[in-house]
Design a protein around this motif. Structure first.
Motif, PDB file in Angstrom:
ATOM      1  N   PRO A  92       0.819  -1.220   0.000  1.00  0.00           N
ATOM      2  CA  PRO A  92       0.000   0.000   0.000  1.00  0.00           C
ATOM      3  C   PRO A  92       0.853   1.270   0.000  1.00  0.00           C
ATOM      4  N   ASP A  93       0.227   2.382  -0.374  1.00  0.00           N
ATOM      5  CA  ASP A  93       0.922   3.666  -0.509  1.00  0.00           C
ATOM      6  C   ASP A  93       1.581   4.153   0.776  1.00  0.00           C
ATOM      7  N   GLU A  94       0.993   3.863   1.947  1.00  0.00           N
ATOM      8  CA  GLU A  94       1.516   4.417   3.209  1.00  0.00           C
ATOM      9  C   GLU A  94       2.686   3.631   3.792  1.00  0.00           C
ATOM     10  N   VAL A  95       3.049   2.497   3.195  1.00  0.00           N
ATOM     11  CA  VAL A  95       4.164   1.678   3.684  1.00  0.00           C
ATOM     12  C   VAL A  95       5.479   2.231   3.126  1.00  0.00           C
ATOM     13  N   ARG A  96       6.480   2.303   3.986  1.00  0.00           N
ATOM     14  CA  ARG A  96       7.817   2.759   3.557  1.00  0.00           C
ATOM     15  C   ARG A  96       8.631   1.575   3.045  1.00  0.00           C
ATOM     16  N   LEU A  97       9.535   1.840   2.113  1.00  0.00           N
ATOM     17  CA  LEU A  97      10.421   0.794   1.616  1.00  0.00           C
ATOM     18  C   LEU A  97      11.191   0.179   2.780  1.00  0.00           C
ATOM     19  N   SER A  98      11.619   1.006   3.727  1.00  0.00           N
ATOM     20  CA  SER A  98      12.384   0.507   4.873  1.00  0.00           C
ATOM     21  C   SER A  98      11.535  -0.356   5.808  1.00  0.00           C
ATOM     22  N   ASP A  99      10.197  -0.226   5.751  1.00  0.00           N
ATOM     23  CA  ASP A  99       9.325  -1.051   6.594  1.00  0.00           C
ATOM     24  C   ASP A  99       9.326  -2.515   6.177  1.00  0.00           C
ATOM     25  N   ILE A 100       9.556  -2.786   4.895  1.00  0.00           N
ATOM     26  CA  ILE A 100       9.503  -4.173   4.418  1.00  0.00           C
ATOM     27  C   ILE A 100      10.867  -4.852   4.391  1.00  0.00           C
ATOM     28  N   GLU A 101      11.945  -4.096   4.565  1.00  0.00           N
ATOM     29  CA  GLU A 101      13.287  -4.675   4.476  1.00  0.00           C
ATOM     30  C   GLU A 101      13.517  -5.861   5.414  1.00  0.00           C
ATOM     31  N   PRO A 102      13.091  -5.800   6.682  1.00  0.00           N
ATOM     32  CA  PRO A 102      13.345  -6.937   7.582  1.00  0.00           C
ATOM     33  C   PRO A 102      12.555  -8.194   7.218  1.00  0.00           C
ATOM     34  N   ARG A 103      11.541  -8.074   6.369  1.00  0.00           N
ATOM     35  CA  ARG A 103      10.680  -9.212   6.040  1.00  0.00           C
ATOM     36  C   ARG A 103      11.257 -10.153   4.991  1.00  0.00           C
ATOM     37  N   PHE A 104      12.293  -9.738   4.303  1.00  0.00           N
ATOM     38  CA  PHE A 104      12.848 -10.570   3.236  1.00  0.00           C
ATOM     39  C   PHE A 104      13.831 -11.594   3.786  1.00  0.00           C
ATOM     40  N   VAL A 105      13.756 -12.789   3.234  1.00  0.00           N
ATOM     41  CA  VAL A 105      14.681 -13.868   3.569  1.00  0.00           C
ATOM     42  C   VAL A 105      15.293 -14.350   2.264  1.00  0.00           C
ATOM     43  N   CYS A 106      16.614 -14.356   2.187  1.00  0.00           N
ATOM     44  CA  CYS A 106      17.310 -14.777   0.970  1.00  0.00           C
ATOM     45  C   CYS A 106      17.130 -16.281   0.785  1.00  0.00           C
ATOM     46  N   GLN A 107      16.676 -16.686  -0.386  1.00  0.00           N
ATOM     47  CA  GLN A 107      16.486 -18.104  -0.680  1.00  0.00           C
ATOM     48  C   GLN A 107      17.807 -18.791  -0.991  1.00  0.00           C
ATOM     49  N   SER A 108      18.872 -18.019  -1.123  1.00  0.00           N
ATOM     50  CA  SER A 108      20.179 -18.592  -1.403  1.00  0.00           C
ATOM     51  C   SER A 108      20.991 -18.813  -0.121  1.00  0.00           C
ATOM     52  N   CYS A 109      21.121 -17.759   0.706  1.00  0.00           N
ATOM     53  CA  CYS A 109      21.964 -17.875   1.903  1.00  0.00           C
ATOM     54  C   CYS A 109      21.163 -17.980   3.196  1.00  0.00           C
ATOM     55  N   GLY A 110      19.853 -17.682   3.159  1.00  0.00           N
ATOM     56  CA  GLY A 110      19.020 -17.776   4.351  1.00  0.00           C
ATOM     57  C   GLY A 110      19.048 -16.550   5.248  1.00  0.00           C
ATOM     58  N   SER A 111      19.791 -15.534   4.864  1.00  0.00           N
ATOM     59  CA  SER A 111      19.891 -14.317   5.666  1.00  0.00           C
ATOM     60  C   SER A 111      18.555 -13.576   5.675  1.00  0.00           C
ATOM     61  N   GLN A 112      18.194 -13.030   6.840  1.00  0.00           N
ATOM     62  CA  GLN A 112      16.971 -12.238   6.937  1.00  0.00           C
ATOM     63  C   GLN A 112      17.336 -10.769   6.880  1.00  0.00           C
ATOM     64  N   GLY A 113      16.530 -10.008   6.143  1.00  0.00           N
ATOM     65  CA  GLY A 113      16.773  -8.576   5.973  1.00  0.00           C
ATOM     66  C   GLY A 113      17.426  -8.313   4.632  1.00  0.00           C
ATOM     67  N   ALA A 114      17.036  -7.202   4.013  1.00  0.00           N
ATOM     68  CA  ALA A 114      17.563  -6.850   2.700  1.00  0.00           C
ATOM     69  C   ALA A 114      17.503  -5.341   2.538  1.00  0.00           C
ATOM     70  N   ASP A 115      18.171  -4.851   1.510  1.00  0.00           N
ATOM     71  CA  ASP A 115      18.131  -3.444   1.159  1.00  0.00           C
ATOM     72  C   ASP A 115      17.138  -3.298   0.015  1.00  0.00           C
ATOM     73  N   VAL A 116      16.087  -2.489   0.191  1.00  0.00           N
ATOM     74  CA  VAL A 116      15.060  -2.291  -0.823  1.00  0.00           C
ATOM     75  C   VAL A 116      15.190  -0.878  -1.375  1.00  0.00           C
ATOM     76  N   ARG A 117      15.258  -0.774  -2.700  1.00  0.00           N
ATOM     77  CA  ARG A 117      15.417   0.521  -3.364  1.00  0.00           C
ATOM     78  C   ARG A 117      14.456   0.631  -4.543  1.00  0.00           C
ATOM     79  N   PRO A 118      14.079   1.854  -4.918  1.00  0.00           N
ATOM     80  CA  PRO A 118      13.242   2.012  -6.111  1.00  0.00           C
ATOM     81  C   PRO A 118      13.993   1.521  -7.350  1.00  0.00           C
ATOM     82  N   ASP A 119      13.265   0.936  -8.281  1.00  0.00           N
ATOM     83  CA  ASP A 119      13.851   0.470  -9.537  1.00  0.00           C
ATOM     84  C   ASP A 119      13.623   1.540 -10.601  1.00  0.00           C
TER      85      ASP A 119
END
Length: 101
Positions: free
Chosen positions: A51-78
């Motif tokens: 949704p519009d009111e969510v910040r990119l930084s709000d979703i960063e901790p939710r990502f889990v890498c399917q390759s290394c298993g690390s939680q957290g990522a850097d999210v940037r506009p494409d």
């Protein structure tokens, strides 16, 4: 000589910088995000699911890498999503952690 004004970057309580909201990103005409893991894996995703009111930084901790298993990522506009020559393509290496939703 006076000192130049220092910029203050707003942060989350855990110290991560606050990034723009998805609504602000869409106002600039951007429709996708790039998600980078600390191990170097990355993926381009459509931003329509947040949704519009969510910040990119709000979703960063939710990502889990399917390759290394690390939680957290850097999210940037494409910025290059509309240009297939410049956009990141390839298999998805990261995905949002279902339990965090």
């Amino acid at each position: 000589m006076p000192r130049p004004a220092r910029r203050h970057t707003p942060t989350h309580p855990d110290g991560r910088p606050l990034k723009i909201k998805f609504g602000e990103m869409r106002e600039m005409g951007l429709r996708g995000v790039l998600v980078y893991c600390h191990c170097g894996n990355h993926v381009a995703l459509a931003a329509d699911q947040w949704p519009d009111e969510v910040r990119l930084s709000d979703i960063e901790p939710r990502f889990v890498c399917q390759s290394c298993g690390s939680q957290g990522a850097d999210v940037r506009p494409d910025f290059d999503r509309g240009n297939p020559r410049l956009a990141i393509t390839g298999p998805q290496k990261l995905g949002p952690e279902e339990a965090a939703n």
